[in-house]
Scaffold this motif. Structure first.
Motif, PDB file in Angstrom:
ATOM      1  N   GLY A  17       0.824  -1.222   0.000  1.00 18.04           N
ATOM      2  CA  GLY A  17       0.000   0.000   0.000  1.00 18.04           C
ATOM      3  C   GLY A  17       0.850   1.260   0.000  1.00 18.04           C
ATOM      4  O   GLY A  17       0.338   2.357   0.201  1.00 18.04           O
ATOM      5  N   LYS A  18       2.154   1.101  -0.276  1.00 21.29           N
ATOM      6  CA  LYS A  18       3.066   2.260  -0.219  1.00 21.29           C
ATOM      7  C   LYS A  18       2.565   3.440  -1.035  1.00 21.29           C
ATOM      8  O   LYS A  18       2.487   4.551  -0.540  1.00 21.29           O
ATOM      9  N   SER A  19       2.229   3.180  -2.324  1.00 17.00           N
ATOM     10  CA  SER A  19       1.929   4.324  -3.187  1.00 17.00           C
ATOM     11  C   SER A  19       0.628   5.009  -2.768  1.00 17.00           C
ATOM     12  O   SER A  19       0.589   6.237  -2.675  1.00 17.00           O
ATOM     13  N   ASP A  42       7.156   8.200  -6.898  1.00 15.36           N
ATOM     14  CA  ASP A  42       7.032   6.738  -6.983  1.00 15.36           C
ATOM     15  C   ASP A  42       8.210   6.225  -7.809  1.00 15.36           C
ATOM     16  O   ASP A  42       8.187   6.295  -9.038  1.00 15.36           O
ATOM     17  N   THR A  43       9.250   5.725  -7.137  1.00 12.34           N
ATOM     18  CA  THR A  43      10.464   5.337  -7.888  1.00 12.34           C
ATOM     19  C   THR A  43      10.271   4.022  -8.650  1.00 12.34           C
ATOM     20  O   THR A  43      10.979   3.756  -9.611  1.00 12.34           O
ATOM     21  N   GLY A  44       9.294   3.208  -8.220  1.00  6.90           N
ATOM     22  CA  GLY A  44       9.013   1.963  -8.948  1.00  6.90           C
ATOM     23  C   GLY A  44       8.660   2.261 -10.398  1.00  6.90           C
ATOM     24  O   GLY A  44       8.977   1.473 -11.301  1.00  6.90           O
ATOM     25  N   ALA A  45       8.018   3.414 -10.643  1.00  5.23           N
ATOM     26  CA  ALA A  45       7.623   3.782 -12.011  1.00  5.23           C
ATOM     27  C   ALA A  45       8.862   3.923 -12.904  1.00  5.23           C
ATOM     28  O   ALA A  45       8.802   3.624 -14.108  1.00  5.23           O
ATOM     29  N   LEU A  46       9.981   4.351 -12.336  1.00  8.66           N
ATOM     30  CA  LEU A  46      11.210   4.490 -13.129  1.00  8.66           C
ATOM     31  C   LEU A  46      11.713   3.104 -13.564  1.00  8.66           C
ATOM     32  O   LEU A  46      12.081   2.897 -14.716  1.00  8.66           O
ATOM     33  N   TYR A  47      11.723   2.162 -12.607  1.00  5.98           N
ATOM     34  CA  TYR A  47      12.177   0.798 -12.933  1.00  5.98           C
ATOM     35  C   TYR A  47      11.225   0.135 -13.928  1.00  5.98           C
ATOM     36  O   TYR A  47      11.635  -0.596 -14.829  1.00  5.98           O
ATOM     37  N   ARG A  48       9.920   0.399 -13.760  1.00  2.42           N
ATOM     38  CA  ARG A  48       8.930  -0.162 -14.684  1.00  2.42           C
ATOM     39  C   ARG A  48       9.148   0.395 -16.091  1.00  2.42           C
ATOM     40  O   ARG A  48       9.003  -0.320 -17.085  1.00  2.42           O
ATOM     41  N   THR A  49       9.488   1.668 -16.197  1.00  2.00           N
ATOM     42  CA  THR A  49       9.671   2.292 -17.508  1.00  2.00           C
ATOM     43  C   THR A  49      10.903   1.726 -18.206  1.00  2.00           C
ATOM     44  O   THR A  49      10.889   1.473 -19.408  1.00  2.00           O
ATOM     45  N   THR A 109      14.734  -6.497 -13.964  1.00  2.00           N
ATOM     46  CA  THR A 109      15.717  -5.510 -14.458  1.00  2.00           C
ATOM     47  C   THR A 109      16.276  -4.658 -13.320  1.00  2.00           C
ATOM     48  O   THR A 109      17.396  -4.181 -13.398  1.00  2.00           O
ATOM     49  N   SER A 110      15.477  -4.498 -12.248  1.00  2.00           N
ATOM     50  CA  SER A 110      15.958  -3.655 -11.152  1.00  2.00           C
ATOM     51  C   SER A 110      17.120  -4.303 -10.399  1.00  2.00           C
ATOM     52  O   SER A 110      17.783  -3.658  -9.603  1.00  2.00           O
ATOM     53  N   ALA A 111      17.367  -5.596 -10.671  1.00  2.00           N
ATOM     54  CA  ALA A 111      18.499  -6.263 -10.019  1.00  2.00           C
ATOM     55  C   ALA A 111      19.811  -5.971 -10.748  1.00  2.00           C
ATOM     56  O   ALA A 111      20.885  -6.292 -10.255  1.00  2.00           O
ATOM     57  N   GLY A 148       9.903   3.291  -2.500  1.00  2.00           N
ATOM     58  CA  GLY A 148      10.666   2.343  -3.310  1.00  2.00           C
ATOM     59  C   GLY A 148      11.091   1.151  -2.478  1.00  2.00           C
ATOM     60  O   GLY A 148      10.335   0.659  -1.633  1.00  2.00           O
ATOM     61  N   ARG A 149      12.313   0.665  -2.745  1.00  2.00           N
ATOM     62  CA  ARG A 149      12.833  -0.495  -2.015  1.00  2.00           C
ATOM     63  C   ARG A 149      14.117  -0.152  -1.268  1.00  2.00           C
ATOM     64  O   ARG A 149      14.451  -0.785  -0.281  1.00  2.00           O
ATOM     65  N   ASP A 150      14.874   0.830  -1.813  1.00  2.00           N
ATOM     66  CA  ASP A 150      16.202   1.138  -1.267  1.00  2.00           C
ATOM     67  C   ASP A 150      16.335   2.628  -0.983  1.00  2.00           C
ATOM     68  O   ASP A 150      17.431   3.172  -1.028  1.00  2.00           O
ATOM     69  N   ILE A 151      15.217   3.305  -0.750  1.00  2.00           N
ATOM     70  CA  ILE A 151      15.295   4.762  -0.585  1.00  2.00           C
ATOM     71  C   ILE A 151      15.993   5.103   0.738  1.00  2.00           C
ATOM     72  O   ILE A 151      16.945   5.889   0.758  1.00  2.00           O
ATOM     73  N   GLY A 152      15.566   4.471   1.826  1.00  2.00           N
ATOM     74  CA  GLY A 152      16.183   4.756   3.128  1.00  2.00           C
ATOM     75  C   GLY A 152      17.589   4.188   3.260  1.00  2.00           C
ATOM     76  O   GLY A 152      18.409   4.699   4.023  1.00  2.00           O
ATOM     77  N   HIS A 208      16.618 -10.579  -2.294  1.00  2.00           N
ATOM     78  CA  HIS A 208      17.843 -11.380  -2.406  1.00  2.00           C
ATOM     79  C   HIS A 208      18.799 -10.929  -3.492  1.00  2.00           C
ATOM     80  O   HIS A 208      19.813 -11.572  -3.722  1.00  2.00           O
ATOM     81  N   ARG A 209      18.484  -9.823  -4.196  1.00  2.00           N
ATOM     82  CA  ARG A 209      19.435  -9.377  -5.222  1.00  2.00           C
ATOM     83  C   ARG A 209      20.673  -8.809  -4.518  1.00  2.00           C
ATOM     84  O   ARG A 209      20.604  -8.375  -3.366  1.00  2.00           O
ATOM     85  N   GLU A 210      21.785  -8.804  -5.278  1.00  2.00           N
ATOM     86  CA  GLU A 210      23.037  -8.378  -4.647  1.00  2.00           C
ATOM     87  C   GLU A 210      23.092  -6.872  -4.431  1.00  2.00           C
ATOM     88  O   GLU A 210      23.594  -6.396  -3.418  1.00  2.00           O
TER      89      GLU A 210
HETATM   90  O1   DC Z   1       7.021  -0.339  -6.430  1.00  2.00           O
HETATM   91  P1   DC Z   1       6.775  -1.134  -7.729  1.00  2.00           P
HETATM   92  O2   DC Z   1       6.035  -2.415  -7.517  1.00  2.00           O
HETATM   93  O3   DC Z   1       6.168  -0.287  -8.792  1.00  2.00           O
HETATM   94  O4   DC Z   1       8.250  -1.522  -8.243  1.00  2.00           O
HETATM   95  C1   DC Z   1       8.467  -2.327  -9.375  1.00  2.00           C
HETATM   96  C2   DC Z   1       9.786  -3.083  -9.214  1.00  2.00           C
HETATM   97  O5   DC Z   1      10.865  -2.149  -9.246  1.00  2.00           O
HETATM   98  C3   DC Z   1       9.943  -3.849  -7.893  1.00  2.00           C
HETATM   99  O6   DC Z   1       9.684  -5.233  -8.040  1.00  2.00           O
HETATM  100  C4   DC Z   1      11.355  -3.637  -7.480  1.00  2.00           C
HETATM  101  C5   DC Z   1      11.852  -2.480  -8.281  1.00  2.00           C
HETATM  102  N1   DC Z   1      12.166  -1.290  -7.467  1.00  2.00           N
HETATM  103  C6   DC Z   1      13.420  -1.223  -6.935  1.00  2.00           C
HETATM  104  O7   DC Z   1      14.198  -2.168  -7.085  1.00  2.00           O
HETATM  105  N2   DC Z   1      13.805  -0.109  -6.244  1.00  2.00           N
HETATM  106  C7   DC Z   1      12.968   0.910  -6.061  1.00  2.00           C
HETATM  107  N3   DC Z   1      13.391   1.983  -5.399  1.00  2.00           N
HETATM  108  C8   DC Z   1      11.648   0.841  -6.577  1.00  2.00           C
HETATM  109  C9   DC Z   1      11.275  -0.294  -7.274  1.00  2.00           C
END
Ligand code: DC
Length: 221
Positions: free
Chosen positions: A15-17, A33-40, A98-100, A125-129, A182-184
């Motif tokens: 429910g982050k977004s 929403d940084t996920g949108a960047l990875y999705r793009t 691809t985000s890995a 996102g996932r790694d913002i903090g 689990h990505r590096e």
């Molecule tokens: O938040 P989201 O579901 O839209 O993100 C899509 C994918 O992007 C998610 O599986 C992992 C990656 N992601 C990331 O690695 N780092 C971020 N800061 C945001 C998203």
């Protein structure tokens, strides 16, 4: 006045977004929403059939950018607004893959930091903090059980044609969690100084209120 940076990280479907959007409205910050960047990037790679070896060289040609129109984020691939078409399950899975790739993360790092430098933001996102904004004023790690996240997603999709089953959604969530954790490079994990908010038993309004409370307590507004 100093810009305030709030980092919200957590697994897919917590429910982050939705919650971050509600909080940013209440506080008058920009929601990113940084996920949108990875999705793009994932969309670009998919549409152009780019192989893993060619990704690094192809990235500068992708021309990914964010614009804030009436306070709402739109994401662009060149001149094309792709904000809506990046929301399919295929692109979700491709984005997780691809985000890995370290080159993809390095490419998007500066874009994210620059937005936070010049604005007060709530960035999710996932790694913002942990990586992008290690000095954020407030860090939240937002989570919920995988079953509850699948349940919410299922309810959201239930009305649509070709709705996947609850089990398929749950399997997808568990698989994405695993890949993201689990990505590096920059795996999903709670920053040491992040506050954990578990929304399994909270509704959206309660979750947003709890986060506003944590933020105002920390920054003293
Ligand atoms: O938040 P989201 O579901 O839209 O993100 C899509 C994918 O992007 C998610 O599986 C992992 C990656 N992601 C990331 O690695 N780092 C971020 N800061 C945001 C998203």
């Amino acid at each position: 006045m100093k810009n305030i940076n709030i980092a919200i990280d957590g697994p897919a479907g917590a429910g982050k977004s939705t919650i971050a959007k509600m909080v940013s409205k209440k506080l008058g910050y920009i929601y990113v929403d940084t996920g949108a960047l990875y999705r793009t990037i994932a969309l670009y790679i998919t549409e152009n059939n780019i192989s893993d070896e060619d990704i690094e060289n192809a990235l500068p040609k992708a021309k990914v950018s964010l614009k804030f129109i009436d306070g709402a984020q739109r994401v662009f691939l060149g001149d094309r607004d792709v904000s809506d078409i990046i929301r399919t399950p295929e692109i979700s899975m491709a984005a997780s893959r691809t985000s890995a790739i370290p080159a993809v993360r390095a490419y998007l790092f500066e874009t994210q930091q620059n937005i936070a430098k010049s604005n007060s933001v709530i960035m999710d996102g996932r790694d913002i903090g942990t990586v992008v904004l290690p000095d954020a004023d407030v860090k939240i790690f937002l989570t919920a059980s995988a079953e509850e996240r699948a349940n919410r997603r299922y309810k959201e999709l239930a009305e649509k044609p070709d709705c996947p089953s609850y089990q398929e959604i749950l399997d997808d969530i568990i698989k994405r969690d695993y890949q993201d954790m689990h990505r590096e490079t920059a795996p999903l994990k709670q920053a040491e100084d992040a506050v954990l908010v578990d929304t399994t038993t909270l509704n959206l309004e309660e979750s947003a209120n709890e986060i506003v409370r944590i933020i105002t307590e920390k920054i003293g507004e």
